[in-house]
Design an enzyme around this catalytic site. Structure first.
Site, PDB file in Angstrom:
ATOM      1  N   GLU A  27      29.928  82.751  52.589  1.00  0.00           N
ATOM      2  CA  GLU A  27      29.695  82.399  51.146  1.00  0.00           C
ATOM      3  C   GLU A  27      29.414  83.881  50.732  1.00  0.00           C
ATOM      4  O   GLU A  27      28.738  83.695  50.211  1.00  0.00           O
ATOM      5  CB  GLU A  27      28.609  81.527  51.358  1.00  0.00           C
ATOM      6  N   GLU A  70      32.942  73.491  55.837  1.00  0.00           N
ATOM      7  CA  GLU A  70      31.539  72.790  55.555  1.00  0.00           C
ATOM      8  C   GLU A  70      31.330  71.723  55.472  1.00  0.00           C
ATOM      9  O   GLU A  70      32.597  72.275  53.956  1.00  0.00           O
ATOM     10  CB  GLU A  70      29.818  73.884  55.225  1.00  0.00           C
TER      11      GLU A  70
HETATM   12  O1  IFM Z   1      22.584  75.936  55.724  1.00  0.00           O
HETATM   13  C1  IFM Z   1      23.069  76.678  54.123  1.00  0.00           C
HETATM   14  C2  IFM Z   1      24.426  77.353  54.892  1.00  0.00           C
HETATM   15  O2  IFM Z   1      24.025  78.481  55.717  1.00  0.00           O
HETATM   16  C3  IFM Z   1      25.563  77.828  53.806  1.00  0.00           C
HETATM   17  N1  IFM Z   1      25.865  76.729  53.247  1.00  0.00           N
HETATM   18  C4  IFM Z   1      25.152  75.612  52.953  1.00  0.00           C
HETATM   19  C5  IFM Z   1      24.324  75.081  53.895  1.00  0.00           C
HETATM   20  C6  IFM Z   1      23.684  74.191  53.519  1.00  0.00           C
HETATM   21  O3  IFM Z   1      22.753  73.954  52.532  1.00  0.00           O
END
Ligand code: IFM
Length: 463
Positions: A166, A364
């Site tokens: 990210e 994710e």
């Molecule tokens: O915890 C975070 C992660 O570090 C990056 N993406 C979103 C997750 C949940 O909020």
């Protein structure tokens, strides 16, 4: 209906070093911005929990990896903590970290779980932040050296590398929206940070290619698909701008090799352009990734602005749109975000249609729930809502794949409840529940459901 996935589909979960490893006496880890901020700005963290209390992966990695194997994972993503490996960010390598990461990677490989290793997940070494972090161009060379050290030390054990998780977040949350340390609020500085992050990514890929390492390398992006309130031109413009600032700019530079012209024009008009040299542009256009990770949690619904932004205020993308609360939207109230499974399909179509149908995977996806202990029954969290969430997202993903999307896998956030930036342990995301008092990790109902899906290469769902 039956949803089936190929035999070599990647199934697993993701976490990051700072959110899961924890700290122990004698580990010789250097401090990073989260170790520092969670102490110095403790009031900003839910219940004041610091990075010292995470899910103890540093100590429990063997048992944890066994727990992943128990759920039949064939892959798992974590990151290497820069400040654990190189405590000052540059210079000496910490031998304890080398031992830990080697053993952890050996353990994963021995259990048939493919390590997906990310380099930077929000965790700038404090010593480098003191000289400006990503705002300082010198840090690009420090990052490049860090990446090369990782490839050199662990390259024979890792087949899938990622440069950043990210990349927008450190810039946006740390330099514009007052959420992450250093809590700067300044668009132009955020834009410079983002550009330097992109250059770090390019330099790491260049080193990887020049070093002749085997395996694949890519990046993990969070994508928030944008939906306008209506087809009115003003709403469409609002959507276009939200997408341009938060998604298209970064996607284009990473996947096409250049920033979109429109963003340059707007930033020039408002005197917000970062410094981008001709050599930078050449490097951007020469950089290609092998694999793209997509983190998806929620949609962004927008409408035309209803007021004029304060011309003396801080320039921001929100000058061009307002958030829109769609009537009847389905909410995850713990996080205050909308649940919209079709968003994953829309992202897949965009990758297919606008970005050359590059190989990608869901790096994710997940649902964080507050007070999850209320669903405990006989020591197991009965998280049917998480199963439903998975079924819905996976079925939309399946549809996109049926239509030709090159999606290679699905990683849930996360394996065991972990520490979150700001929210610490407020919202639980794991397939395993973490008991903060005893350190015990117990499987949730969703973990067993996921195991079944992996073993059967699919699932049945009533439509
Ligand atoms: O915890 C975070 C992660 O570090 C990056 N993406 C979103 C997750 C949940 O909020």
């Amino acid at each position: 209906m039956h949803y089936s996935f190929s035999k070599d589909f990647f199934w697993g979960a993701a976490t990051s070093a700072t959110q899961s490893e924890g700290r122990v006496e004698g580990d010789r880890k250097g401090e990073n911005i989260w170790d520092y901020a969670s102490k110095e700005y403790n009031h900003r963290f839910f219940d004041g929990v610091t990075t010292e209390q995470t899910s103890r992966f540093y100590e429990d990695y063997q048992e944890d990896i066994q727990k992943m194997a128990d759920l039949s994972f064939n892959s798992f993503r974590t990151s290497i903590s820069w400040s654990r490996l190189i405590p000052d960010g540059v210079g000496e390598v910490n031998p304890e970290a080398v031992v830990f990461y080697n053993q952890m990677l050996d353990e994963l490989n021995a259990k048939g779980i493919q390590p997906f290793i990310n380099l930077y997940h929000f965790d700038m070494p404090m010593k480098l932040q003191e000289i400006g972090g990503f705002e300082n161009r010198e840090v690009i060379q420090a990052y490049k050296k860090y990446a090369e050290t990782c490839f050199e030390l662990f390259g024979d054990k890792v087949a899938y590398w990622f440069t950043f998780n990210e990349p927008m977040i450190p810039a946006e949350a740390g330099y514009l929206h007052d959420r992450h340390y250093p809590y700067v609020v300044d668009f132009k500085r955020a834009a410079q940070v983002l550009h330097h992050i992109v250059l770090c990514h390019c330099e790491a890929i260049k080193s990887f290619r020049e070093g002749g390492y085997s395996g694949k390398i890519g990046i993990i992006m969070d994508v928030i698909p944008v939906y306008p309130r209506s087809q009115h031109p003003a709403d469409l413009y609002a959507a276009e701008m939200a997408d341009l600032f938060y998604t298209k700019s970064l996607n284009d530079v990473i996947l096409k090799g250049f920033y979109p012209e429109e963003i340059g024009e707007i930033l020039r008009k408002y005197d917000q352009l970062p410094v981008v040299t001709t050599a930078d542009k050449e490097l951007l256009s020469a950089t290609k990734i092998d694999l793209l990770g997509i983190n998806y949690y929620r949609p962004r619904r927008v409408k035309a602005r209803e007021s004029v932004p304060n011309p003396e205020g801080v320039f921001s993308p929100e000058w061009f749109y307002d958030n829109y609360e769609m009537p009847g939207r389905r909410m995850n109230t713990s996080r205050g975000i909308e649940i919209y499974p079709k968003g994953l399909y829309d992202i897949a179509k965009k990758i297919q249609n606008e970005y050359g149908n590059i190989d990608w995977f869901v790096s994710e996806n997940g649902i964080g729930i507050q007070d999850e202990e209320q669903y405990l029954q006989d020591d197991m969290v009965q998280d049917d809502y998480r199963i439903e969430f998975l079924e819905e997202h996976l079925s939309w993903l399946h549809q996109a794949m049926e239509e030709g999307s090159n999606c290679l896998g699905y990683h849930m956030w996360t394996f065991v409840d972990c520490w979150s930036w700001i929210n610490a342990f407020k919202n639980r995301y794991g397939f395993y529940r973490m008991n903060l008092e005893t350190g015990e990790k117990t499987v949730k109902k969703s973990g067993l459901w996921f195991k079944d899906v992996i073993e059967n290469q699919g699932f049945d769902k009533n439509n």
